[in-house]
Design a protein around this motif. Sequence first.
Motif, PDB file in Angstrom:
ATOM      1  N   LEU A  62      -0.359  -1.795 -10.740  1.00 38.65           N
ATOM      2  CA  LEU A  62      -0.891  -0.690 -10.176  1.00 38.65           C
ATOM      3  C   LEU A  62      -2.228  -0.697 -10.113  1.00 38.65           C
ATOM      4  O   LEU A  62      -2.996  -1.074 -11.108  1.00 38.65           O
ATOM      5  CB  LEU A  62      -0.532   0.714 -10.981  1.00 38.65           C
ATOM      6  CG  LEU A  62      -1.088   1.877 -10.265  1.00 38.65           C
ATOM      7  CD1 LEU A  62      -0.547   2.137  -8.954  1.00 38.65           C
ATOM      8  CD2 LEU A  62      -1.011   2.957 -11.344  1.00 38.65           C
ATOM      9  N   LEU A  69       7.894   2.653  -5.871  1.00 39.14           N
ATOM     10  CA  LEU A  69       7.563   1.032  -5.936  1.00 39.14           C
ATOM     11  C   LEU A  69       7.379   0.435  -7.431  1.00 39.14           C
ATOM     12  O   LEU A  69       7.980  -0.431  -7.384  1.00 39.14           O
ATOM     13  CB  LEU A  69       6.359   0.849  -5.026  1.00 39.14           C
ATOM     14  CG  LEU A  69       6.352   1.185  -3.549  1.00 39.14           C
ATOM     15  CD1 LEU A  69       5.109   1.150  -3.006  1.00 39.14           C
ATOM     16  CD2 LEU A  69       7.575   0.180  -2.980  1.00 39.14           C
ATOM     17  N   ASP A  71      -1.235  14.894  -2.713  1.00 39.12           N
ATOM     18  CA  ASP A  71      -0.620  14.629  -4.046  1.00 39.12           C
ATOM     19  C   ASP A  71      -0.760  15.445  -4.952  1.00 39.12           C
ATOM     20  O   ASP A  71      -0.298  15.302  -6.206  1.00 39.12           O
ATOM     21  CB  ASP A  71      -0.976  13.124  -4.366  1.00 39.12           C
ATOM     22  CG  ASP A  71      -0.745  11.897  -3.539  1.00 39.12           C
ATOM     23  OD1 ASP A  71       0.607  12.312  -2.836  1.00 39.12           O
ATOM     24  OD2 ASP A  71      -1.410  10.888  -3.299  1.00 39.12           O
ATOM     25  N   GLU A 121       5.728   7.580  -3.353  1.00 36.86           N
ATOM     26  CA  GLU A 121       6.361   6.173  -2.704  1.00 36.86           C
ATOM     27  C   GLU A 121       5.757   5.229  -3.859  1.00 36.86           C
ATOM     28  O   GLU A 121       6.215   4.323  -4.222  1.00 36.86           O
ATOM     29  CB  GLU A 121       5.390   5.887  -1.330  1.00 36.86           C
ATOM     30  CG  GLU A 121       5.781   4.477  -0.946  1.00 36.86           C
ATOM     31  CD  GLU A 121       5.094   4.165   0.333  1.00 36.86           C
ATOM     32  OE1 GLU A 121       5.090   3.066   0.657  1.00 36.86           O
ATOM     33  OE2 GLU A 121       4.394   5.237   1.049  1.00 36.86           O
ATOM     34  N   ALA A 122       4.557   5.517  -4.493  1.00 37.49           N
ATOM     35  CA  ALA A 122       3.661   4.742  -5.367  1.00 37.49           C
ATOM     36  C   ALA A 122       4.639   4.868  -6.668  1.00 37.49           C
ATOM     37  O   ALA A 122       5.032   3.535  -7.252  1.00 37.49           O
ATOM     38  CB  ALA A 122       2.412   5.453  -5.899  1.00 37.49           C
ATOM     39  N   GLU A 155       0.724  -1.234  -0.029  1.00 38.27           N
ATOM     40  CA  GLU A 155       0.004   0.145   0.034  1.00 38.27           C
ATOM     41  C   GLU A 155       0.790   1.291   0.030  1.00 38.27           C
ATOM     42  O   GLU A 155       1.699   1.470   0.924  1.00 38.27           O
ATOM     43  CB  GLU A 155      -1.021   0.060   1.278  1.00 38.27           C
ATOM     44  CG  GLU A 155      -1.918   1.205   1.172  1.00 38.27           C
ATOM     45  CD  GLU A 155      -2.923   1.136   2.374  1.00 38.27           C
ATOM     46  OE1 GLU A 155      -3.960   1.658   2.309  1.00 38.27           O
ATOM     47  OE2 GLU A 155      -2.734   0.270   3.265  1.00 38.27           O
ATOM     48  N   ALA A 156       0.800   2.155  -1.181  1.00 39.68           N
ATOM     49  CA  ALA A 156       1.408   3.218  -1.155  1.00 39.68           C
ATOM     50  C   ALA A 156       0.901   4.451  -0.327  1.00 39.68           C
ATOM     51  O   ALA A 156      -0.274   4.504  -0.563  1.00 39.68           O
ATOM     52  CB  ALA A 156       1.707   3.672  -2.631  1.00 39.68           C
ATOM     53  N   GLU A 157       1.620   5.169   0.362  1.00 43.06           N
ATOM     54  CA  GLU A 157       0.935   6.077   1.076  1.00 43.06           C
ATOM     55  C   GLU A 157       0.874   7.626   0.454  1.00 43.06           C
ATOM     56  O   GLU A 157       0.015   8.029   0.665  1.00 43.06           O
ATOM     57  CB  GLU A 157       2.068   6.551   2.297  1.00 43.06           C
ATOM     58  CG  GLU A 157       2.038   5.447   3.322  1.00 43.06           C
ATOM     59  CD  GLU A 157       0.857   5.273   4.090  1.00 43.06           C
ATOM     60  OE1 GLU A 157      -0.136   6.121   4.095  1.00 43.06           O
ATOM     61  OE2 GLU A 157       0.435   3.864   4.433  1.00 43.06           O
ATOM     62  N   ASP A 158       1.737   7.678  -0.710  1.00 43.47           N
ATOM     63  CA  ASP A 158       1.514   8.976  -1.414  1.00 43.47           C
ATOM     64  C   ASP A 158       2.117   8.870  -2.841  1.00 43.47           C
ATOM     65  O   ASP A 158       2.388   7.560  -3.121  1.00 43.47           O
ATOM     66  CB  ASP A 158       2.193  10.212  -0.769  1.00 43.47           C
ATOM     67  CG  ASP A 158       3.724   9.775  -0.493  1.00 43.47           C
ATOM     68  OD1 ASP A 158       4.352   8.798  -1.085  1.00 43.47           O
ATOM     69  OD2 ASP A 158       4.417  10.398   0.511  1.00 43.47           O
ATOM     70  N   TYR A 159       2.111   9.773  -3.663  1.00 41.04           N
ATOM     71  CA  TYR A 159       2.464   9.653  -4.940  1.00 41.04           C
ATOM     72  C   TYR A 159       3.866   9.188  -5.201  1.00 41.04           C
ATOM     73  O   TYR A 159       4.355   8.290  -6.073  1.00 41.04           O
ATOM     74  CB  TYR A 159       2.278  10.805  -5.865  1.00 41.04           C
ATOM     75  CG  TYR A 159       2.801  11.038  -7.359  1.00 41.04           C
ATOM     76  CD1 TYR A 159       2.159  10.073  -8.099  1.00 41.04           C
ATOM     77  CD2 TYR A 159       3.906  11.734  -7.491  1.00 41.04           C
ATOM     78  CE1 TYR A 159       2.732  10.101  -9.518  1.00 41.04           C
ATOM     79  CE2 TYR A 159       4.277  11.755  -8.842  1.00 41.04           C
ATOM     80  CZ  TYR A 159       3.645  10.949  -9.780  1.00 41.04           C
ATOM     81  OH  TYR A 159       4.293  11.221 -10.927  1.00 41.04           O
ATOM     82  N   TYR A 213      -2.810   2.056  -4.714  1.00 46.69           N
ATOM     83  CA  TYR A 213      -2.570   3.247  -4.368  1.00 46.69           C
ATOM     84  C   TYR A 213      -3.863   4.115  -4.560  1.00 46.69           C
ATOM     85  O   TYR A 213      -4.676   3.911  -5.453  1.00 46.69           O
ATOM     86  CB  TYR A 213      -1.571   3.759  -5.660  1.00 46.69           C
ATOM     87  CG  TYR A 213      -1.422   5.289  -5.700  1.00 46.69           C
ATOM     88  CD1 TYR A 213      -1.164   6.226  -4.379  1.00 46.69           C
ATOM     89  CD2 TYR A 213      -1.252   5.963  -6.704  1.00 46.69           C
ATOM     90  CE1 TYR A 213      -1.068   7.351  -4.141  1.00 46.69           C
ATOM     91  CE2 TYR A 213      -1.064   7.307  -6.707  1.00 46.69           C
ATOM     92  CZ  TYR A 213      -0.847   8.216  -5.481  1.00 46.69           C
ATOM     93  OH  TYR A 213      -0.774   9.505  -5.458  1.00 46.69           O
ATOM     94  N   VAL A 262       0.958  -2.614  -6.134  1.00 41.25           N
ATOM     95  CA  VAL A 262       1.022  -1.395  -5.744  1.00 41.25           C
ATOM     96  C   VAL A 262      -0.398  -0.904  -5.468  1.00 41.25           C
ATOM     97  O   VAL A 262      -0.980  -0.586  -6.513  1.00 41.25           O
ATOM     98  CB  VAL A 262       1.885  -0.370  -6.002  1.00 41.25           C
ATOM     99  CG1 VAL A 262       1.959   0.898  -5.455  1.00 41.25           C
ATOM    100  CG2 VAL A 262       3.269  -1.019  -6.593  1.00 41.25           C
TER     101      VAL A 262
END
Length: 405
Positions: free
Chosen positions: A108, A100, A257, A96-97, A90-94, A251, A249
């Motif tokens: 995605l 990853l 973001d 990090e996404a 799980e990506a917390e923000d743009y 997101y 991922v």
Amino acid sequence: MSAAAPPSAQPEHTDRTSAGSAAASSALRSRLRAWRLWIILSFVLLVGVVLSLLTSQDADRARLSASNAAPEGAQAAVRVLQAQGVNVVEAEDYAEALGLLGEGGAALLLFDPNEYLSGEQLGELGDEAQKSILVEPTFAQLMALAPDISQAGLVPQDVIDAGTVDADCSAPAAEAAGTVSAGGLAYRGPLTCFTVTGSSEPAAGLFAESEDHAAAVLGYTGLLANESIAENGNAALALWSLGSAETLVWYLPVPADIPAGDAPASPFSLLPAWVDPLLAWTLVVAALAAFWRGRRLGPLAMEPMPVVVRAAETAEGRARLYQDSRALDRAADSLRAGTMVRLAARLRLGPGSSAADVVQAAARSTGRPAAEIDSLLDRPRPVSDSDLVAWSQELTYLEEEITEP
């Protein structure tokens, strides 16, 4: 003997103070015993509220969040994928996404109903992702990540009432699911499954996939939500569509973001450069005009109140207003009404008397025929100032005849 009197009074004062303190303490204990049940309940309630705040402070309540166990969350779908060997991150923000996905070999899942991401950000995510799975995507998201898939509107109400939708295609994910829950939005693509538009062409459904299988669309959040993931073939469709890569991922964009350059511009920044000096000059001119007019008006004239104005002056002023506005009809109505009121008063008729009563009484008083007086009072409205003046004179003569002895 007189010097020993004051020391003997001090113990008496001390006894009174001690007795007062004891009485107050006893009254306080009595009140506490009477209210102890409510005090205990209030304390328990307070502790419960504090504990709930502390335990729910970090709880995830976002819709389709991978760590949200609520009915609208997607924790159950994530656990199904993890049980099948898919590494769900799980990506917390743009940032990090994007990081990853940049590691390579990751798919995605994007759910951005508020459209926090710009077209440039969506394009960067699509370039890095091995496959993009979009949940209820908007037009801009489709253009950036799945240009060969288009929106087809809401799912018809009769399909939602039916509850389920059949696969109607040969895609492995659709065949594995068989039927899924109905709802959400419909989409059209090179491969469209779970059609909801009947016999219309081209068909639109809850699942669409691009020709190169690099992008897929899920048109209904209920296909992944905890409350409905176990219904029909929703779990199978989620597993087949999201489990194509070893790493997924997950997101969900957040307001942080939003690109700084996409922030709403100030309305004043959209105005041309000459507006500010023109506005300042307008304010200066307005201030000078107000000062100039204020000096020309002169000081205020004090006049004792109330001001008494003669009736003749008000009548003359109203007549001039009628004359200036060419309001012959209003002037004629005023003359007729004033004459009727004065005749009724002079003939001693009551306030409830009608126009016919005034005509009959005036005929008896003057000796004229009633038809003549009625014709005089109910004459058509004059068409010129001279006609109005002549009529007013005739009404005046009529009033004078009645007042004569």
